[in-house]
Enzyme design. Structure first.
Site, PDB file in Angstrom:
ATOM      1  N   CYS A 136       0.854  -1.304   0.039  1.00  0.00           N
ATOM      2  CA  CYS A 136      -0.137   0.026   0.010  1.00  0.00           C
ATOM      3  C   CYS A 136       0.905   1.241  -0.034  1.00  0.00           C
ATOM      4  O   CYS A 136       1.383   1.641   1.098  1.00  0.00           O
ATOM      5  CB  CYS A 136      -0.925  -0.245   1.512  1.00  0.00           C
ATOM      6  N   CYS A 139      -0.444   4.234   2.087  1.00  0.00           N
ATOM      7  CA  CYS A 139      -0.303   3.850   3.496  1.00  0.00           C
ATOM      8  C   CYS A 139       1.157   4.048   3.832  1.00  0.00           C
ATOM      9  O   CYS A 139       1.572   4.668   4.877  1.00  0.00           O
ATOM     10  CB  CYS A 139      -0.506   2.513   4.022  1.00  0.00           C
ATOM     11  N   ASP A 140       2.089   3.522   3.393  1.00  0.00           N
ATOM     12  CA  ASP A 140       3.756   3.619   3.487  1.00  0.00           C
ATOM     13  C   ASP A 140       4.408   4.339   2.991  1.00  0.00           C
ATOM     14  O   ASP A 140       5.721   4.591   3.159  1.00  0.00           O
ATOM     15  CB  ASP A 140       3.812   2.136   3.377  1.00  0.00           C
TER      16      ASP A 140
END
Ligand code: NAP
Length: 328
Positions: A136, A139-140
């Protein structure tokens, strides 16, 4: 485990398909319960800009779009609970849905549980997931500021992730196992025009090197044409190679195809092989897989479900859930 039998229709999943099904059911006064799962809002909550959802000429962020869909369904009385479905009993009626916290009985069920990101299947990928390996970018990505990273895959997800990651990373290499890419032309071109992105074709990853303490330091890359394996320095690996349908709880009860997607045996209908159970969105669709097609099929499932309930005269012997009478 505590059992609740207050809800006539349970919608499993809260992506575009689940939210749209809930919206239509709520507007028809059914007070549906939506079991959101562990990723409320579904896959769009881990995407960035959505530019192809009609009605948003300037694009809209995936999480924002899902928040709006949820709010719209809630406005008409849909109830959302962040619970993960673990088990279902669909062979007897009323159906029983078991989540991580309780059991529910329902007269009808709409399955909109979507699909999850696939993994390459390397032990090192599993071990370092969250420690330099990610599925992701949204997200990261932030954790890879100024770093050199790789993205695996040749589809739209890989192009999107790679393009997004150039906001943070100093260099992004897309590693793809073939020479032709599956991604749409516009997404390919966008990635190709990006100066921070380079491509490594006909290549797969044999191993990801690193530690939980120090993160990823390198990968072993195999050229699938020559068989040659070489080491490439990298500080992050983003896997973007497609999805697997979330159908584990239904195996053995509902018909699945060879890829594990739910089968809809009736033409022009979201009915599954069990009366009173309907399915929509990515859990049945490995062809289109778009937010808009998922939303459209969520609407179809709600209408099919409504008609089935009316046909079975279930609507006539139903009271609203306790404490929810003022919702409609
Ligand atoms: P996809 O189209 O199925 O592409 C998956 C890619 O990963 C393929 O290139 C595939 O290679 C590769 N792959 C699969 N398994 C692999 C493995 N074990 N090792 C290495 N590579 C592997 O999946 P997707 O990119 O997630 O896209 C899914 C759908 O969502 C598509 O319809 C897409 O258009 C849509 N989507 C749209 C957007 C957007 O419009 N913003 C963004 C993301 C996704 P092969 O080609 O060799 O099979």
């Amino acid at each position: 485990m505590e059992r609740t039998s207050d809800y006539k229709v349970i919608v499993i999943g809260s992506g575009p398909a689940g939210c749209t099904a809930a919206l239509y059911l709520a507007r028809a006064n059914f007070v549906p319960l939506v079991l959101e799962g562990i990723q409320p809002g579904g896959q769009l909550t881990i995407t960035t800009e959505v530019e192809n959802y009609p009605g948003f000429p300037d694009g809209i962020l995936g999480p924002k779009l899902m928040d709006l869909m949820r709010q719209q369904a809630e406005r008409f009385g849909a109830i959302f609970k962040m619970e993960q479905v673990e088990k279902v009993e669909l062979r007897s009626h009323p159906f029983v849905i078991t989540t991580d916290s309780r059991e529910y009985e329902a007269q009808a069920v709409i399955i909109a549980s979507g699909a999850s990101a696939k993994q390459i299947g390397l032990p090192s990928e599993k071990e370092l997931m969250g420690f330099g390996v990610s599925a992701c970018a949204t997200c990261d990505g932030f954790f890879f500021k100024g770093k050199e990273i790789v993205v695996v895959g040749g589809g739209d997800s890989a192009m999107e992730e790679a393009t997004f990651l150039t906001k943070f990373a100093s260099k992004v290499t897309i590693i793809h196992r073939r020479e032709e890419m599956r991604a749409s032309k516009i997404m390919q071109e966008r990635a190709m025009k990006n100066e921070k992105i380079s491509f490594l074709f006909n290549s797969t990853i044999d191993e990801i090197i690193g530690t939980k303490e120090g993160g990823v330091t390198a990968i072993k890359v195999r050229n699938v044409m020559s068989g040659e394996v070489s080491e490439m320095k990298t500080q992050g690996v983003f896997v973007a190679i497609g999805h697997t349908p979330n159908t584990a709880p239904y195996a053995g009860q509902l018909e699945l195809d060879d890829k594990g997607y739910l089968v809809l045996p009736h033409r022009h209908s979201t009915k599954t092989n069990i009366e009173g159970v309907f399915a929509c969105g990515d859990v049945v669709d490995h062809i289109y897989r778009q937010a808009i097609t998922a939303a459209g099929s969520g609407c179809m499932a709600a209408l099919d479900c409504e008609r089935w309930l009316a046909h079975e005269r279930i609507t006539e012997r139903w009271d609203l859930p306790k404490g929810e009478e003022d919702r409609v």
